[in-house]
Design an enzyme around this catalytic site. Structure first.
Site, PDB file in Angstrom:
ATOM      1  N   HIS A  17       0.844  -1.203   0.000  1.00 17.13           N
ATOM      2  CA  HIS A  17       0.000   0.000   0.000  1.00 17.13           C
ATOM      3  C   HIS A  17       0.879   1.253   0.000  1.00 17.13           C
ATOM      4  CE1 HIS A  17      -3.193  -2.622   2.149  1.00 17.13           C
ATOM      5  NE2 HIS A  17      -3.709  -2.318   0.982  1.00 17.13           N
ATOM      6  N   LYS A  41     -15.698  -7.653   2.871  1.00 19.26           N
ATOM      7  CA  LYS A  41     -14.676  -8.444   3.564  1.00 19.26           C
ATOM      8  C   LYS A  41     -14.790  -8.310   5.079  1.00 19.26           C
ATOM      9  CE  LYS A  41     -10.972  -7.570   0.207  1.00 19.26           C
ATOM     10  NZ  LYS A  41      -9.685  -6.876   0.115  1.00 19.26           N
ATOM     11  N   ARG A  89      -1.615  -5.609  -8.634  1.00 20.36           N
ATOM     12  CA  ARG A  89      -0.519  -6.577  -8.474  1.00 20.36           C
ATOM     13  C   ARG A  89      -0.588  -7.534  -9.654  1.00 20.36           C
ATOM     14  NH1 ARG A  89      -2.663  -7.840  -2.667  1.00 20.36           N
ATOM     15  NH2 ARG A  89      -4.441  -7.125  -3.851  1.00 20.36           N
ATOM     16  N   SER A 127      -2.778  -7.829   2.585  1.00 23.53           N
ATOM     17  CA  SER A 127      -3.088  -7.733   4.017  1.00 23.53           C
ATOM     18  C   SER A 127      -3.399  -9.117   4.572  1.00 23.53           C
ATOM     19  CB  SER A 127      -4.292  -6.814   4.238  1.00 23.53           C
ATOM     20  OG  SER A 127      -4.003  -5.511   3.811  1.00 23.53           O
TER      21      SER A 127
HETATM   22  P1  ADP Z   1      -9.942  -3.510  -0.823  1.00 27.73           P
HETATM   23  O1  ADP Z   1     -10.728  -4.280   0.196  1.00 27.73           O
HETATM   24  O2  ADP Z   1     -10.634  -2.262  -1.288  1.00 27.73           O
HETATM   25  O3  ADP Z   1      -9.403  -4.346  -1.967  1.00 27.73           O
HETATM   26  P2  ADP Z   1      -7.199  -3.424   0.157  1.00 27.73           P
HETATM   27  O4  ADP Z   1      -6.693  -2.706   1.372  1.00 27.73           O
HETATM   28  O5  ADP Z   1      -7.062  -4.905   0.117  1.00 27.73           O
HETATM   29  O6  ADP Z   1      -8.702  -2.948   0.019  1.00 27.73           O
HETATM   30  O7  ADP Z   1      -6.500  -2.832  -1.148  1.00 27.73           O
HETATM   31  C1  ADP Z   1      -6.608  -1.472  -1.475  1.00 27.73           C
HETATM   32  C2  ADP Z   1      -5.917  -1.243  -2.814  1.00 27.73           C
HETATM   33  O8  ADP Z   1      -4.522  -1.474  -2.679  1.00 27.73           O
HETATM   34  C3  ADP Z   1      -6.390  -2.173  -3.941  1.00 27.73           C
HETATM   35  O9  ADP Z   1      -6.397  -1.446  -5.156  1.00 27.73           O
HETATM   36  C4  ADP Z   1      -5.336  -3.249  -3.973  1.00 27.73           C
HETATM   37  O10 ADP Z   1      -5.216  -3.837  -5.269  1.00 27.73           O
HETATM   38  C5  ADP Z   1      -4.100  -2.427  -3.635  1.00 27.73           C
HETATM   39  N1  ADP Z   1      -3.044  -3.253  -3.056  1.00 27.73           N
HETATM   40  C6  ADP Z   1      -3.100  -4.084  -2.007  1.00 27.73           C
HETATM   41  N2  ADP Z   1      -1.910  -4.694  -1.787  1.00 27.73           N
HETATM   42  C7  ADP Z   1      -1.073  -4.232  -2.753  1.00 27.73           C
HETATM   43  C8  ADP Z   1       0.291  -4.492  -3.106  1.00 27.73           C
HETATM   44  N3  ADP Z   1       1.032  -5.375  -2.455  1.00 27.73           N
HETATM   45  N4  ADP Z   1       0.801  -3.823  -4.159  1.00 27.73           N
HETATM   46  C9  ADP Z   1       0.022  -2.951  -4.850  1.00 27.73           C
HETATM   47  N5  ADP Z   1      -1.255  -2.686  -4.599  1.00 27.73           N
HETATM   48  C10 ADP Z   1      -1.803  -3.307  -3.553  1.00 27.73           C
END
Ligand code: ADP
Length: 157
Positions: A17, A41, A89, A127
């Site tokens: 992030h 989620k 990703r 996460s």
């Molecule tokens: P959501 O529940 O909205 O998917 P997340 O916190 O899982 O929330 O992810 C928020 C954003 O960050 C999404 O666009 C996700 O693809 C991106 N993201 C999560 N992990 C990574 C990572 N390792 N590298 C790049 N982008 C990421």
């Protein structure tokens, strides 16, 4: 001032992030990390904890952290900011992210979603993976900003 909104669950914030935030700050003057209170989620951390972790992890950067309830499209309208940032990703992210961006634009035609590609180092980082490492007794510190480590430790207690 060009500001963009980076929405997500951030349950918890990871180095992936943070990488996206730093990339976005090369183009935008500031970023608002918008943490969704609800959503499909199930979460390991409360919205208060997720906000705290994101705030501590982005200290010193032109980043504001907020939480929002309800539809992202409504929150974005209320903030009068029409650019959303999302991270990509693997190719599997693309399908989901493409759907979300089209739906958001359907609800609010002003919205543009800007995608940033993650660094190869964070390709497999999520996460959920970080929580799993912590719960299984592993060391999550290589994958998360330093302030997040103590929160992850609480998951095992
Ligand atoms: P959501 O529940 O909205 O998917 P997340 O916190 O899982 O929330 O992810 C928020 C954003 O960050 C999404 O666009 C996700 O693809 C991106 N993201 C999560 N992990 C990574 C990572 N390792 N590298 C790049 N982008 C990421």
């Amino acid at each position: 001032m060009k500001t963009a909104i980076y929405p997500g669950s951030f349950d918890p914030m990871t180095n992936g992030h943070l990488d996206i935030i730093k990339r976005a700050l090369k183009i935008f003057d500031s970023v608002i990390v918008a943490i969704g209170e609800n959503g499909a989620k199930s979460k390991a951390f409360s919205v208060k904890e997720r906000v705290e972790m994101a705030k501590m992890s982005t200290q010193g950067l032109p980043v504001k952290v907020e939480s929002y309830a309800g539809l992202l499209a409504d929150y974005v309208k209320e903030k009068k900011i029409s650019t959303i940032i999302r991270g990509i990703r693997a190719i599997s992210d693309f399908d989901h992210e493409f759907q979300l961006s089209v739906i958001n634009r359907d609800i609010n035609p002003e919205i543009e979603t800007v995608f940033f590609m993650t660094d190869k180092e964070y390709f497999f980082l999520s996460s959920s993976a970080v929580k799993e490492i912590a719960v299984m007794g592993g060391d999550p510190s290589p994958y998360v900003p330093e302030p997040v480590v103590s929160y992850l430790k609480k998951l095992v207690d």
